[in-house]
Each structure stands twice: as structure tokens, then as C-alpha cells.
Design an enzyme around this catalytic site. Structure first.
Site, mmCIF file in Angstrom:
data_model
loop_
_atom_site.group_PDB
_atom_site.id
_atom_site.type_symbol
_atom_site.label_atom_id
_atom_site.label_comp_id
_atom_site.label_asym_id
_atom_site.label_seq_id
_atom_site.Cartn_x
_atom_site.Cartn_y
_atom_site.Cartn_z
ATOM 1 N N HIS A 1 0.852 -1.187 0.000
ATOM 2 C CA HIS A 1 0.000 0.000 0.000
ATOM 3 C C HIS A 1 0.888 1.236 0.000
ATOM 4 C CE1 HIS A 1 0.995 -0.595 4.215
ATOM 5 N NE2 HIS A 1 0.396 0.506 4.590
ATOM 6 N N HIS B 1 1.254 3.919 2.105
ATOM 7 C CA HIS B 1 1.687 4.702 3.261
ATOM 8 C C HIS B 1 3.198 4.894 3.141
ATOM 9 C CE1 HIS B 1 -2.001 3.784 5.997
ATOM 10 N NE2 HIS B 1 -2.116 4.949 5.385
ATOM 11 N N ASP C 1 5.732 4.655 4.968
ATOM 12 C CA ASP C 1 6.702 3.670 5.475
ATOM 13 C C ASP C 1 6.843 2.457 4.556
ATOM 14 O OD1 ASP C 1 4.068 3.075 6.373
ATOM 15 O OD2 ASP C 1 4.811 1.822 8.008
HETATM 16 ZN ZN LIG Z 1 3.223 0.335 7.751
HETATM 17 ZN ZN LIG Z 2 -0.006 1.313 6.600
#
Ligand SMILES: [Zn+2]
Ligand SMILES: [Zn+2]
Length: 304
Positions: free
Chosen positions: A61, A63, A65
Site C-alpha cells: 500500500h 503509506h 513507510d
Molecule cells: Zn506500515
Molecule cells: Zn499502513
């Protein structure tokens, strides 16, 4: 054989002693990366598997990080001398996001191919000899779990070949080429091979709440790498709110999925000593290991 490296074990932000969660797979000298947060290229440099052979990067995904390390990673792959295309795989929106973050790294010396997945299909995506299976996860934004399969052909069946009167000197050719023409007939390899044998499977799931569909998706994996954002069972409401998992929830998935081994990863920055909570997982799924940065394992085909 398939080599696996867990490049980092952190969630949210890289820590001085913990890089962000990402996984590298190496098969026949080719590399597949899943996720690429800030600092992933640094931990990969320490691992020493090189950059040039990275043919595919999959994203769970978007995000930060899990993706913010991409511009630097692609620049470093470019510096390694790569000119062949590289494939990026991820949930829909991939091209838009990558075009945005690549404005700070516009000079990449190789083409990028995008595979955007809206709804994961049953059929795997095949890149080199990696069979990439994708399933829906349950996070605050669209997120996928991955299972990388390495398939193994059946054994050459002498009886079948003899029945078809294929001469011995063509046996290795047919296995190599997949099909040959012999006395005007096409002989395909499946006509002279036994049933496919058990291959190797590695599953990777972060970030997500546990789902029944995930335990089916990972079933019988040789290795399951799964997030354990929180160690204490008391943090369940926080896990539900932030759409992450407890150690115990990851262990339950491993148990239900009948996997051989579980590695926990994506630890919250607030967990300085994950070993304090390991029993919360081991009491459910005994063969649980706490992930460590650059932890590696080589998986082999079973003997038979
Ligand atoms: Zn994460
Ligand atoms: Zn996440």
C-alpha cells in the site's frame, strides 16, 4: 531454492536500530522486492545482494513507510548499470503516486512498467520464475497481501516417453524446450512428465487486520512474514482502530493457515524489546520467530 531476506522490521518510521519492513526474494539470481520505505536501499546495501538484478518491486500500500524509499532506490538501481525495464506492482493509483514522487528523481536510465491491480485475481502474475499471488488486506487504505510461489515441474516419466516412442537422446531437449516435433508429431513436456511437485511458497502480510481470507491465501506457506504492530493483547482496541495486528493475531493467522514458520515484523516504534511479548504469539503458534533486520532463510524444494 529461494532465498528470502527481511530487510527491516519497523513500522511507521525507521529507527536507529531498525529499518522499515520490506522483503527481498532471490531466485536464480533475480530479485523481487516487496515494499520500499525510507532507508530500504541502505539495509539492502548492507545485505549485499546487489541492486541491478531487481526486476520487480511490489507494494502492499502507499503509506510512506512502505513506498517513500522508492526514488532513492530507483536512482541506486540506475547507478548499478541497469537499463532493462523494471516492473512496479501495487494497488490502483500506483502510476499516479510514482509519477509524483519521481519528480525528484527524473533521470532513471531504465523504463518502468506499471502493473496496477484494482481487484486481485486468482491467476498469479508471473515475472521471471516468481509466481506473484495477490489478496486483499484490511487496512486504513487499499492494501494487498502477497504470496510468492516457486513452482516445480513433475519428474520425467520414462514410461510415458517410451509409450510415445520418444528416443532417449531427445528427453532432455523436451524438458528444456517445453515441446519438440518428433516424426511429424508435436510432443509437449506435459505428455512425458509426471504431476507437478510441491514448490515453495512465502507469504507476506502487512499492514492489515487479520482476515479469514488471508489465512486461506497463505495456506501451507513455508514461511509467513506478518506484521505484529503491537505485542500486548491489551492493545487490541488500538489495533482495531489503526487497522493493524497484535502478535497473537498474526500467530492465529499462521496457525489457521497451517504455515511452517512465522516471522513477526513491522513493530511499532514504541516496542523496544519485542521479545517481551513473543510468548503471546508462541503460545498460539510455536514456530514463531521475531523478525530481525536482514534475517535470511533459504528455502529448498522438498526431497520428493
Ligand atoms: Zn506500515
Ligand atoms: Zn499502513
Amino acid at each position: 531454492m529461494l532465498d528470502i531476506a527481511l530487510l527491516g522490521t519497523g513500522g511507521m518510521m525507521p529507527m536507529p536500530s531498525r529499518f522499515l519492513t520490506a522483503m527481498m526474494a532471490r531466485l536464480n539470481g533475480r530479485l523481487l522486492l516487496i515494499d520500499c520505505g525510507e532507508g530500504t536501499q541502505v539495509t539492502l546495501k548492507s545485505l549485499g545482494w546487489g541492486f541491478k538484478a531487481i526486476d520487480v518491486i511490489c507494494f502492499t500500500h502507499y503509506h510512506a513507510d512502505h513506498i517513500s524509499g522508492l526514488p532513492g532506490m530507483l536512482l541506486t538501481i540506475g547507478n548499478s548499470g541497469r537499463i532493462e525495464p523494471l516492473t512496479l506492482v501495487g494497488p490502483s493509483g500506483l502510476k499516479h503516486i510514482v509519477e509524483g514522487i519521481m519528480r525528484i528523481a527524473p533521470e532513471i536510465p531504465f523504463p518502468i512498467e506499471f502493473v496496477e491491480i484494482d481487484t486481485p485475481k486468482e491467476e498469479p502474475l508471473v515475472i521471471n520464475d516468481f509466481y506473484i499471488n495477490i489478496a486483499q488486506a484490511d487496512h486504513t487504505i487499499k492494501c494487498f497481501a502477497y504470496r510468492i510461489d516457486v513452482r516445480r515441474k513433475g519428474k520425467f516419466d520414462v514410461k510415458k516417453a517410451s509409450a510415445l516412442k520418444v528416443p532417449r537422446n531427445l528427453w532432455s531437449l523436451i524438458q528444456r524446450e517445453g515441446q519438440i516435433e518428433f516424426e511429424g508429431k508435436i510432443i509437449t513436456s506435459d505428455m512425458v512428465m509426471g504431476e507437478p511437485r510441491k514448490g515453495i511458497s512465502v507469504s507476506y502480510c502487512t499492514d492489515s487486520r487479520p482476515l479469514n481470507s488471508i489465512s486461506k491465501f497463505i495456506s501451507n506457506s513455508d514461511l509467513f512474514i506478518c506484521e505484529g504492530m503491537y505485542g500486548e493483547n491489551e492493545k487490541k482496541s488500538k489495533a482495531i482502530e489503526n487497522k493493524h495486528m497484535l502478535f497473537s493475531e498474526a500467530a492465529k493467522l499462521a496457525l489457521e493457515g497451517n504455515v511452517s514458520e512465522l516471522w513477526l515484523t513491522h513493530f511499532s516504534p514504541s516496542i523496544s524489546e519485542p521479545e517481551l511479548f513473543l510468548d503471546n504469539a508462541k503460545s498460539i503458534f510455536e514456530n514463531t520467530l521475531l523478525g530481525e533486520d536482514r534475517m535470511c532463510k533459504t528455502l529448498f524444494f522438498p526431497e520428493k
